[in-house]
Design a protein around this motif. Structure first.
Motif, PDB file in Angstrom:
ATOM      1  N   GLN A 186     -51.279  72.107  66.298  1.00 51.22           N
ATOM      2  CA  GLN A 186     -52.486  71.550  66.923  1.00 51.22           C
ATOM      3  C   GLN A 186     -52.282  70.890  68.060  1.00 51.22           C
ATOM      4  O   GLN A 186     -52.884  70.993  69.141  1.00 51.22           O
ATOM      5  CB  GLN A 186     -53.287  70.897  65.814  1.00 51.22           C
ATOM      6  N   LEU A 187     -51.280  70.084  67.878  1.00 56.40           N
ATOM      7  CA  LEU A 187     -50.791  69.192  69.235  1.00 56.40           C
ATOM      8  C   LEU A 187     -49.467  69.691  69.974  1.00 56.40           C
ATOM      9  O   LEU A 187     -49.671  69.902  71.191  1.00 56.40           O
ATOM     10  CB  LEU A 187     -50.385  67.714  68.647  1.00 56.40           C
ATOM     11  N   LEU A 188     -48.794  70.227  69.388  1.00 57.56           N
ATOM     12  CA  LEU A 188     -47.511  70.903  70.032  1.00 57.56           C
ATOM     13  C   LEU A 188     -46.852  72.083  69.146  1.00 57.56           C
ATOM     14  O   LEU A 188     -47.054  72.204  68.011  1.00 57.56           O
ATOM     15  CB  LEU A 188     -46.482  69.586  69.842  1.00 57.56           C
ATOM     16  N   PRO A 189     -46.453  73.005  69.942  1.00 58.15           N
ATOM     17  CA  PRO A 189     -45.753  74.048  69.356  1.00 58.15           C
ATOM     18  C   PRO A 189     -44.595  73.350  68.509  1.00 58.15           C
ATOM     19  O   PRO A 189     -44.017  72.343  69.154  1.00 58.15           O
ATOM     20  CB  PRO A 189     -45.110  74.774  70.542  1.00 58.15           C
ATOM     21  N   ALA A 190     -43.894  73.925  67.685  1.00 60.03           N
ATOM     22  CA  ALA A 190     -43.134  73.270  66.648  1.00 60.03           C
ATOM     23  C   ALA A 190     -41.870  73.104  67.230  1.00 60.03           C
ATOM     24  O   ALA A 190     -41.172  72.037  67.136  1.00 60.03           O
ATOM     25  CB  ALA A 190     -43.125  74.208  65.533  1.00 60.03           C
ATOM     26  N   GLU A 191     -41.510  74.126  68.262  1.00 58.98           N
ATOM     27  CA  GLU A 191     -40.178  73.764  68.941  1.00 58.98           C
ATOM     28  C   GLU A 191     -40.019  72.541  69.824  1.00 58.98           C
ATOM     29  O   GLU A 191     -39.193  72.184  70.328  1.00 58.98           O
ATOM     30  CB  GLU A 191     -39.717  75.122  69.821  1.00 58.98           C
ATOM     31  N   ALA A 224     -35.803  68.503  63.581  1.00 54.87           N
ATOM     32  CA  ALA A 224     -34.783  68.771  64.688  1.00 54.87           C
ATOM     33  C   ALA A 224     -33.962  69.968  64.207  1.00 54.87           C
ATOM     34  O   ALA A 224     -33.451  70.386  64.932  1.00 54.87           O
ATOM     35  CB  ALA A 224     -33.825  67.529  64.782  1.00 54.87           C
ATOM     36  N   GLU A 225     -34.432  70.449  62.890  1.00 52.23           N
ATOM     37  CA  GLU A 225     -33.684  71.824  62.471  1.00 52.23           C
ATOM     38  C   GLU A 225     -32.301  71.971  62.790  1.00 52.23           C
ATOM     39  O   GLU A 225     -31.684  72.750  63.240  1.00 52.23           O
ATOM     40  CB  GLU A 225     -34.331  72.818  63.210  1.00 52.23           C
ATOM     41  N   GLY A 226     -31.547  70.774  62.179  1.00 54.91           N
ATOM     42  CA  GLY A 226     -30.149  70.821  62.257  1.00 54.91           C
ATOM     43  C   GLY A 226     -29.591  70.560  63.764  1.00 54.91           C
ATOM     44  O   GLY A 226     -28.235  70.695  63.503  1.00 54.91           O
ATOM     45  N   LYS A 227     -30.027  70.174  64.263  1.00 52.67           N
ATOM     46  CA  LYS A 227     -29.665  69.832  65.823  1.00 52.67           C
ATOM     47  C   LYS A 227     -28.727  68.591  65.735  1.00 52.67           C
ATOM     48  O   LYS A 227     -29.180  67.623  64.864  1.00 52.67           O
ATOM     49  CB  LYS A 227     -30.343  69.697  66.847  1.00 52.67           C
TER      50      LYS A 227
END
Length: 519
Positions: A186-191, A224-227
């Motif tokens: 709703q606010l931001l794309p997940a990425e 952060a998906e592992g970053k």
């Protein structure tokens, strides 16, 4: 499975209070608490928004389900909470049971997926904020009060923050304690979330330290998906872990995201990782012993310790090596005490399922199975526990037992959306564990399509995803002449289902026809 509830209690807790009020689905609660209103269709929601506008009150919308463990913990802790009951007089509280007739369609309307989800709207129907179900109740109560008093949509607050405009401490708290996990873009794309949260953390420095820490931790944790994180920021994490006050304030992030945070700062096994794990374990051990937290939150901290102990074990390995004997003993002891001491049925449903997951992740499968089986007769949603038993058996390679429990879970499940979800899980187990059993696979898919035909919300939200899962699995399974014949019959059945849908419901018809193409 993460269940974050606190004795104080967590505002995942808000959700269950609303769920309590929303049952039965067609009636509002008449008990001595909050005057919840149940919504089962668009007309209900529209009526409550008209009322809210007339009374100049915001709307607090809850989306949940009977079986949902965090929702059950909330029932056990928040419904009679005096400050929330008093606060509720300032808004129109609406509860949506996920199995109500039009609930899944409402889920599409409001872009909600996970149970529980809490959304605050202003009197004109614009979304103000999504409340974080995982945070401490006292914190979320403050955020709720901020939203009620300002009425300013968090989307506008975020736009100002990203534009470099000055925000008040209260506005920063709305961003810090926004329900990012239930945002549904709703606010931001997940990425874009990790980088944006990091930017917000930097911009909020000097205004509200707790909010800054929360935004920063989330930017380097699970989102952060592992970053890898900036090594120069490691002292910042260590400071949070070493300070009992800060660790308590960030309890939900630390317990839920322990492995992600450690791997972000120590990507490779070795001395650096071991040192950070030791510091993290000490912080989680304090939280596990914190009597101000609920049993569920304390167990969640223990789960975090187990997750760290098996950090270098593949996730799908059912027999982790190297977990300290003392930690295994604590897992057995705390799970056993929870099973013996909890008398509230709602809390039992939440905590026993969490404890069983804890035992399984530690490799204590026999203990996990025994705990779940002992709780079946006392559960109002035993099918949830049966699914866990199926998962336990599958992870250990006991295929027949896994299929037995998944089938039992489907047979005992209640409510149209829940039945499609549990049925699709059973179907997936069949395709994976017994792909040659063509008759059983066809029979199960046919039953799900027949149930979808009777459910007006079958082609919306969670129910639609359940049916998509079945169609996708059918397409992958379709490899032999016998399987092709079965798929052909199922496609013909589904064609009939699509043909009977309301001609005016273009969304449902499109979704149904899309399933046929997948199959």
């Amino acid at each position: 499975m993460k269940i974050t509830t606190s004795a104080a209690p967590t505002l995942a807790a808000l959700a269950t209070a609303l769920l309590l009020a929303a049952a039965p689905a067609a009636q509002a609660s008449t008990g001595p608490g909050v005057a919840w209103q149940a919504a089962a269709a668009d007309a209900d929601i529209d009526r409550y928004f008209v009322r809210a506008k007339a009374e100049k009150k915001p709307v607090l919308l809850y989306w949940g389900a009977k079986w949902c463990p965090p929702c059950n913990q909330l029932k056990a802790t928040l419904f009679n909470r005096a400050d929330f009951i008093e606060q509720s007089k300032a808004f129109v509280a609406v509860g949506i049971d996920g199995d109500a007739p039009g609930a899944q369609k409402l889920g599409t309307r409001f872009k909600v997926r996970g149970y529980p989800t809490l959304i605050l709207f202003n009197p004109n129907g614009s979304e103000i904020t999504r409340l974080p179900g995982e945070a401490d109740a006292a914190q979320v109560m403050k955020v709720l009060q901020l939203g009620l008093s300002s009425g300013r949509p968090v989307k506008a607050v975020l736009a100002d923050a990203r534009a470099g405009k000055k925000l008040s401490a209260n506005e920063w708290r709305l961003l810090g304690f926004y329900g990012w996990e239930t945002d549904e873009q709703q606010l931001l794309p997940a990425e874009q979330r990790p980088a944006t949260l990091a930017q917000l953390a930097k911009a909020s420095e000097g205004v509200d330290a707790e909010t800054t820490s929360r935004l920063w931790l989330k930017s380097v944790g699970a989102m952060a998906e592992g970053k890898a994180a900036d090594p120069a920021q490691l002292p910042r994490l260590r400071a949070v872990l070493a300070d009992p006050v800060q660790a308590h304030a960030q309890m939900d992030v630390l317990t839920n995201e322990a492995p992600d945070l450690v791997k972000a700062f120590a990507p490779q096994p070795g001395d650096a990782r071991n040192a950070l794990v030791t510091e993290f374990d000490a912080a989680l051990k304090r939280l596990n012993a914190d009597a101000t937290l609920s049993r569920a939150d304390r167990l969640n901290a223990l789960q975090g310790r187990v997750d760290l102990a098996r950090l270098d074990t593949p996730r799908d390995d059912p027999n982790p090596k190297g977990i300290p004997a003392a930690l295994l003993a604590e897992a057995r002891d705390q799970a056993g005490r929870a099973n013996r001491e909890i008398t509230d049925g709602y809390e039992r449903q939440a905590v026993v399922t969490e404890a069983a997951h804890l035992l399984g992740s530690a490799g204590l499968w026999k203990d996990s199975d025994e705990l779940l089986k002992s709780a079946l007769a006392r559960s109002h949603s035993p099918y949830y526990l049966m699914s866990q038993l199926g998962g336990n058996a599958k992870k250990q390679g006991r295929k027949a037992d896994a299929l037995h429990w998944y089938e039992e879970a489907f047979n005992k499940s209640e409510g149209p959306a829940t039945r499609l979800q549990w049925g699709s899980n059973y179907f997936a187990a069949l395709v994976e564990l017994a792909p040659a059993d063509t008759a059983r696979i066809e029979k199960t898919a046919a039953q799900l399509f027949a149930e979808a035909e009777k459910d007006p919300g079958a082609f919306y939200e969670r129910s639609e995803r359940s049916l998509k899962k079945v169609a996708t699995l059918l397409a992958d399974w379709n490899k032999t002449p016998a399987q092709a014949a079965a798929v052909g019959r199922l496609k013909a059945q589904l064609d009939g289902v699509c043909g009977k849908l309301d001609a005016g419901d273009a969304k449902a018809r499109s979704a149904c026809q899309g399933l046929m193409k997948k199959a």
